[in-house]
Write an enzyme that holds these catalytic residues in place. Sequence first.
Site, PDB file in Angstrom:
ATOM      1  CE  LYS A  12      -3.717   2.274   4.445  1.00  0.00           C
ATOM      2  NZ  LYS A  12      -3.252   3.725   4.026  1.00  0.00           N
ATOM      3  CG  ASP A  22      -1.965   1.427   1.084  1.00  0.00           C
ATOM      4  OD1 ASP A  22      -2.648   1.406   0.215  1.00  0.00           O
ATOM      5  OD2 ASP A  22      -1.592   2.270   2.162  1.00  0.00           O
TER       6      ASP A  22
HETATM    7  N1  URA Z   1      -6.689   6.814   2.943  1.00  0.00           N
HETATM    8  C1  URA Z   1      -6.025   5.483   2.653  1.00  0.00           C
HETATM    9  O1  URA Z   1      -5.534   4.759   3.530  1.00  0.00           O
HETATM   10  N2  URA Z   1      -6.064   5.105   1.543  1.00  0.00           N
HETATM   11  C2  URA Z   1      -6.637   5.640   0.509  1.00  0.00           C
HETATM   12  O2  URA Z   1      -6.639   5.064  -0.628  1.00  0.00           O
HETATM   13  C3  URA Z   1      -7.569   6.627   0.633  1.00  0.00           C
HETATM   14  C4  URA Z   1      -7.428   7.238   2.039  1.00  0.00           C
END
Ligand code: URA
Length: 441
Positions: free
Chosen positions: A186, A160
């Site tokens: 996450k 990510d």
């Molecule tokens: N927050 C995140 O963690 N990821 C996104 O894609 C958008 C907001």
Amino acid sequence: MDILSVIEHKKKKQALTEEEIHLFVQGAAEGTIPDYQLAALLMAIRLNGMDMQETALLTDHMARSGHMLCPDVGGIPLDKHSTGGVGDTTTLVLAPLVAACGGKVLKMSGRGLGHTGGTVDKLESIPGMQVELDEETFVHIVREIGCCVVGQSKNLAPADKRLYALRDVTCTVDSIPLISSSILSKKFASGAKAIVLDVKVGSGALMPTYPDALSLAKTMVEIGKILSRPVSCVISGMEEPLGSHVGNALEVKEAIDILQGKAQGPLKDVALFLGSRMLLAAGLCDTEDDAMAKLQEAIDTGSGLQKFKEMIAAQGGNPHVCDDTGLLPQAPVIRPVYAKEAGFLCATDGVALGMAAQKMGAGRMTKDDIIDPAVGFVMKKRIGDRVEVRDVLCILHARDEISANEAEQNIRAALTFSPAPVSPARLIRALVDEKGVQDLP
Ligand code: URA
Ligand code: CA
């Protein structure tokens, strides 16, 4: 199979297989796929979408792209997350309240991003507070006290990190499959077993319109179902800052005021509502009324404030800030801004207010900026309020006069008045969970 065939398939609107998703996510995490190929695939996903199964697989593989925490905290690890707001300090209110009601809140939070504040930056305004803890200490504090809030560990969902940075510079942030998988990967990697999400809707929110917010919420609930981790989403309006305080130490003060039972208002309302969903998800309450009553009781008895003190002390901070918020960093220049015209406050530009605080030093203008914990402002009027000439619109907390004057201009420009009465902004709009969508008045 190689990355070119994965891009080719998505370009032709085909669903990606688990092997293809694995190849792409692993290559992103390990750095073996170059930026340009990842960027091409992200744009193909942005344009052609992903079905629910693909999105769930993407979430799962992103979560497993780094270390996965599997903590023993003596209960169901609970987490909450907001898609980003201004004056949004719900975490600091609800984490200790939920802990006081027996919940185990395991929260990895972000730093401020652009005009939105970050919980970790806010906590760091408490003298001595440590937000970078090793995993063992983090889990130990949650087990013993019931809540701990730290920064994201370095190895949390590394795919990510890479993809988010690329999305930011390739106009591919606004994709529901990419947002959902980014947020939930996450949360899953940090060990949360039940997740409550506050999906903000309104100008300046990630999702500007209600249908988009609803669609994001439904997608995240569905991913949770597929991956057996219950997710519920609250859709709440972000037409103006949630709390009245904007700025790091100021927002900590407002959270303490609420825990002390001294402050009411939308920040408390949303925090308690999110907290009630967490207690229900953990099976600690049977009904929403019961959950709300328990949380209010934790305010009335001071058990929530006591939890916050314990959490602060366990993280190396000075718990006496909970009795005397004057121990938090104080700005040298504190002065009011008066209304120059009468009327009803009809619109507040939340993004502009967030940026005004950022410029005062409450947020970073560049990645390496150092935050000034003391600065910001306290709004005295909300949308719908009647304002007379010379009423106090807000109180500035600035580093110096020049910065105060600049903030005054920016804040004035962010407020719009009308001669006719206006209704207050809508706050909690819907609840989306496994049972479906429930519209809330
Ligand atoms: N927050 C995140 O963690 N990821 C996104 O894609 C958008 C907001
Ligand atoms: Ca946040």
